[in-house]
Design a protein around this motif. Structure first.
Motif, PDB file in Angstrom:
ATOM      1  N   ASP A   1      -5.973  -4.535   1.022  1.00 44.92           N
ATOM      2  CA  ASP A   1      -6.084  -3.468   1.841  1.00 44.92           C
ATOM      3  C   ASP A   1      -6.834  -2.392   0.676  1.00 44.92           C
ATOM      4  O   ASP A   1      -7.502  -1.416   0.997  1.00 44.92           O
TER       5      ASP A   1
ATOM      6  N   TRP B   1      -1.316   4.964  11.773  1.00 49.13           N
ATOM      7  CA  TRP B   1      -1.354   4.108  12.711  1.00 49.13           C
ATOM      8  C   TRP B   1      -1.071   2.594  12.193  1.00 49.13           C
ATOM      9  O   TRP B   1      -1.160   1.482  12.910  1.00 49.13           O
ATOM     10  N   CYS B   2      -0.964   2.510  11.004  1.00 47.22           N
ATOM     11  CA  CYS B   2      -1.035   1.329  10.102  1.00 47.22           C
ATOM     12  C   CYS B   2       0.425   0.665   9.935  1.00 47.22           C
ATOM     13  O   CYS B   2       1.367   1.548   9.461  1.00 47.22           O
TER      14      CYS B   2
ATOM     15  N   CYS C   1      -1.122   5.957   6.379  1.00 48.62           N
ATOM     16  CA  CYS C   1      -1.996   6.147   7.547  1.00 48.62           C
ATOM     17  C   CYS C   1      -1.044   6.052   8.725  1.00 48.62           C
ATOM     18  O   CYS C   1      -0.545   5.015   8.809  1.00 48.62           O
TER      19      CYS C   1
ATOM     20  N   TYR D   1      -0.096   4.422   0.562  1.00 50.44           N
ATOM     21  CA  TYR D   1      -0.599   5.466   1.783  1.00 50.44           C
ATOM     22  C   TYR D   1       0.237   5.414   2.941  1.00 50.44           C
ATOM     23  O   TYR D   1       0.938   4.372   3.046  1.00 50.44           O
TER      24      TYR D   1
ATOM     25  N   ARG E   1     -10.444   2.452  -0.146  1.00 49.50           N
ATOM     26  CA  ARG E   1     -10.660   3.935   0.321  1.00 49.50           C
ATOM     27  C   ARG E   1     -11.660   4.666  -0.329  1.00 49.50           C
ATOM     28  O   ARG E   1     -12.203   4.307  -1.490  1.00 49.50           O
TER      29      ARG E   1
ATOM     30  N   CYS F   1       0.833  -1.018  -0.006  1.00 47.05           N
ATOM     31  CA  CYS F   1       0.048   0.058  -0.018  1.00 47.05           C
ATOM     32  C   CYS F   1       0.772   1.223   0.144  1.00 47.05           C
ATOM     33  O   CYS F   1       1.805   1.458   0.742  1.00 47.05           O
TER      34      CYS F   1
HETATM   35  S1  SF4 Z   1      -4.830   1.853   6.510  1.00 52.31           S
HETATM   36 FE1  SF4 Z   1      -5.049   0.969   4.358  1.00 52.31          FE
HETATM   37  S2  SF4 Z   1      -4.911   2.646   2.981  1.00 52.31           S
HETATM   38 FE2  SF4 Z   1      -3.913   3.274   5.082  1.00 52.31          FE
HETATM   39  S3  SF4 Z   1      -1.796   2.839   4.999  1.00 52.31           S
HETATM   40 FE3  SF4 Z   1      -2.734   1.073   5.907  1.00 52.31          FE
HETATM   41  S4  SF4 Z   1      -3.300  -0.422   4.307  1.00 52.31           S
HETATM   42 FE4  SF4 Z   1      -2.653   1.623   3.388  1.00 52.31          FE
END
Ligand code: SF4
Length: 477
Positions: A259, A220-221, A218, A216, A289, A214
Motif C-alpha cells: 500500500d 473509505w479504506c 483514509c 494512515y 502516497r 498502514c
Molecule cells: S488508502 Fe492507502 S494510505 Fe490510505 S489508509 Fe488505506 S492503505 Fe493507508
C-alpha cells in the motif's frame, strides 16, 4: 497408490469473469495471501495443505471437483466483498459434505453473523498465519472436531457456541516479517497468468510484497487484516526473494503490491542501492502516497528499475481530500507528478468520484488536476462504503438496503446526485482525458474526433444531471 487426503484446502472465490473492472485493466496476479499461508503452514509441519486458484475458472464447479479428488478435511475460505455472494453458497455445500470450514480475510471480520449463519464455523480475525496454524493443530489433536473448551484459548478468532458468539482476544502481529517464509508460488497456474499478461501487455509480471499494514486513516479504506501498524521486511530479504523469483520464473516485471512502498525514504534508498549493487534491477511498479515522492526518492526508484508509480490522488478538490481524511494536499499530488516525470517514471493515478460533498465544480477540479498531471493510466472508481470504515459510519443512514446489482456485493448509498450523473461523469473524465492525451501525442484520428464530439456532450449532461438527489438533513427535520 491411494491418493493422499488433504488436511486443508485454501480457496479464494475470486473469478475474473465476474470482475469487469479487472477485465478492463487485465493485470491479474495469483493471490499472494493464500500462498503465504501455505508456505507458513508447511514450515510448521502441516504438510497436507494446498491452495486453489479460481481466477480463470468459470464458477465453483472446479472447486467441488477438487474437493471430490482431494477430500480436504478443512476448507479455508478467503473472504472479500466481491467474493461473499459465491463464498456463502460454497460454505453450505462444504458443510453438507462433512468438511470443517474456516474463513478469513477482510470481509468475514465485518460480516461475522452472515458468515456464521452461512455455515462457517470459525472466523480468523486479522493476520492469518499463526491463527490458522493453531486451528489446524487444534483440529488434528481433536480428531477433526472442535473442542470448544480449548478453542477459547486460541487468540484471534470468532465462533458460535451454544448460540452465543465467542470472540477471543486479538493475536499479536508477526514481528519481524522476515521470519515469514516466501509465498508458495509453484502451485499457481503461472503460465495462464503469463499468457494473459503477454496478450494484453506484451510482457509477463509477478507480484511481491515488502510490508504489511498502514498507519494512515483514509476514511473509505478497510484495514481489517493488518491494522494500523506498519511492518517492513529487510531489504536483503526482499531482494533475495526477488532473485529467487527471477531464477525460477523469469518474469519481465514485478509489481510490489504494498500500500505504501515509499513511506520510508531510508528504506527506499537502501533498497534501491542494494538492487543496483547486486545487479538485481528489473522493471517494477509500485503504489505511493504523493507527499513521499520527493525528487530524490523518484530518482532512486528510477535507478532501481521502477517504470511506473500509481499515486492515490482521488480528488482535485482539497475539501474532498480532507473529508476523506487523506492527509494529503493537492499541491503534493501535482509535485509528485512533476518529480516522477523528471525521473522518467510513468504516472498512474487513482481517482474516486461521488464522495459525499463532492459538487459538480469539484469534478472540474479533479479534471484540472488530471489535465495537469497527464497520467499514463487513470484508475477511476465511484465511492462505495465498506463496513468497518469511517466513511461507512459517517453515512450509515444513507446506505441502501440492497447492494450493487453487478454481483460485486458492494454496498450502495444515497449519493449527492442521481446515479446517472456518476455514470456520465465517468464517461466525461474518460473522454476529456482521452482527448487531451490524443492531442498531446498529435494523434489526429477518428477516435480523437469522436472524443472531441463526446466530451462536451458529457460535460453538458453532467451539468443537467447535477441536481441534489436528497434534501439536506436540515431540510428533512
Ligand atoms: S488508502 Fe492507502 S494510505 Fe490510505 S489508509 Fe488505506 S492503505 Fe493507508
Amino acid at each position: 497408490m491411494a491418493q493422499r487426503r488433504l488436511d486443508l484446502l485454501l480457496f479464494h472465490a475470486y473469478y475474473l469473469v465476474n470482475d469487469p473492472h479487472e477485465q478492463e485493466i487485465m493485470r491479474p496476479f495469483p493471490p499472494l495471501g493464500l500462498q503465504y499461508l501455505v508456505a507458513w503452514l508447511k514450515r510448521e509441519g502441516i504438510s497436507a495443505v494446498d491452495w486453489m486458484d479460481a481466477t480463470f475458472q468459470d464458477g465453483p464447479d472446479d472447486f467441488f471437483e477438487r474437493c471430490m479428488v482431494d477430500s480436504p478435511r478443512v476448507v479455508g475460505l478467503y473472504g472479500h466483498t466481491v467474493t461473499r455472494p459465491i463464498a456463502e453458497k460454497m460454505v453450505a455445500r462444504c458443510r453438507a459434505e462433512g468438511r470443517r470450514v474456516i474463513a478469513g480475510g477482510p470481509d468475514p471480520a465485518q460480516y461475522i453473523d452472515e458468515y456464521l449463519d452461512a455455515g462457517v464455523e470459525v472466523i480468523v480475525i486479522g493476520e492469518g498465519e499463526r491463527t490458522l496454524t493453531a486451528l489446524m493443530q487444534h483440529l488434528k489433536a481433536n480428531r477433526w472436531r472442535w473442542n470448544y473448551d480449548a478453542l477459547v484459548d486460541i487468540p484471534g478468532i470468532v465462533f458460535r457456541h451454544r448460540g452465543e458468539r465467542v470472540r477471543t482476544p486479538p493475536r499479536p502481529l508477526i514481528r519481524p516479517l522476515d521470519q515469514i517464509p516466501w509465498p508458495e508460488r509453484r502451485r499457481a497456474d503461472l503460465q495462464h497468468y503469463f499468457q494473459v499478461w503477454q496478450k494484453r501487455h506484451g510482457e509477463t509480471a509477478m507480484s511481491m510484497v515488502t510490508s504489511r499494514g498502514c498507519p494512515y486513516h483514509c476514511s473509505w479504506c478497510s484495514k481489517q487484516v493488518y491494522g494500523d501498524t506498519f511492518r517492513r521486511r529487510s531489504t536483503h530479504d526482499v531482494i533475495d526473494e526477488l532473485e529467487a523469483i527471477r531464477t525460477t520464473f523469469d518474469p519481465d516485471q514485478i509489481w510490489f503490491a504494498d500500500d505504501l512502498f515509499t513511506i520510508n525514504r531510508g528504506w527506499v534508498k537502501r533498497f534501491c542501492r542494494e538492487m543496483i549493487r547486486r545487479r538485481s534491477t528489473i522493471p517494477f511498479y509500485v503504489i505511493a502516497r504523493p507527499e513521499t515522492l520527493t525528487p530524490e526518492v523518484c530518482t532512486d526508484l528510477a535507478a532501481a528499475g521502477c517504470y511506473r508509480v500509481y499515486v492515490s490522488a482521488e480528488s482535485g478538490a482539497q475539501h474532498i481530500l480532507d473529508a476523506m481524511r487523506k492527509n494529503d494536499r493537492v499541491e503534493d499530488i501535482l509535485s509528485a507528478g512533476v518529480n516522477l516525470r523528471c525521473a522518467g517514471i510513468e504516472l498512474g493515478v487513482f481517482v474516486m468520484i461521488g464522495y459525499p460533498g463532492e459538487s459538480r465544480e469539484d469534478l472540474d477540479a479533479t479534471l484540472t488536476m488530471l489535465h495537469t498531471l497527464q497520467p499514463e493510466v487513470t484508475l477511476l472508481s465511484v465511492a462505495h462504503p465498506m463496513k468497518g470504515t469511517t466513511f461507512y459510519d459517517e453515512i450509515v443512514d444513507r446506505v441502501l438496503p440492497t447492494p450493487a446489482s453487478d454481483g460485486s456485493g458492494r454496498l450502495r448509498f444515497e449519493m449527492d446526485y442521481p446515479r446517472p450523473y456518476y455514470d456520465v461523469a465517468q464517461r466525461m473524465i474518460w473522454a476529456e482525458t482521452g482527448l487531451v492525451r490524443k492531442l498531446r501525442r498529435r494523434e489526429y484520428d477518428l477516435e480523437m474526433a469522436a472524443l472531441a464530439v463526446k466530451a462536451p456532450l458529457y460535460r453538458a449532461a453532467t451539468r443537467a444531471l447535477a441536481i441534489p438527489a436528497r434534501r439536506s438533513r436540515e431540510d428533512q427535520r
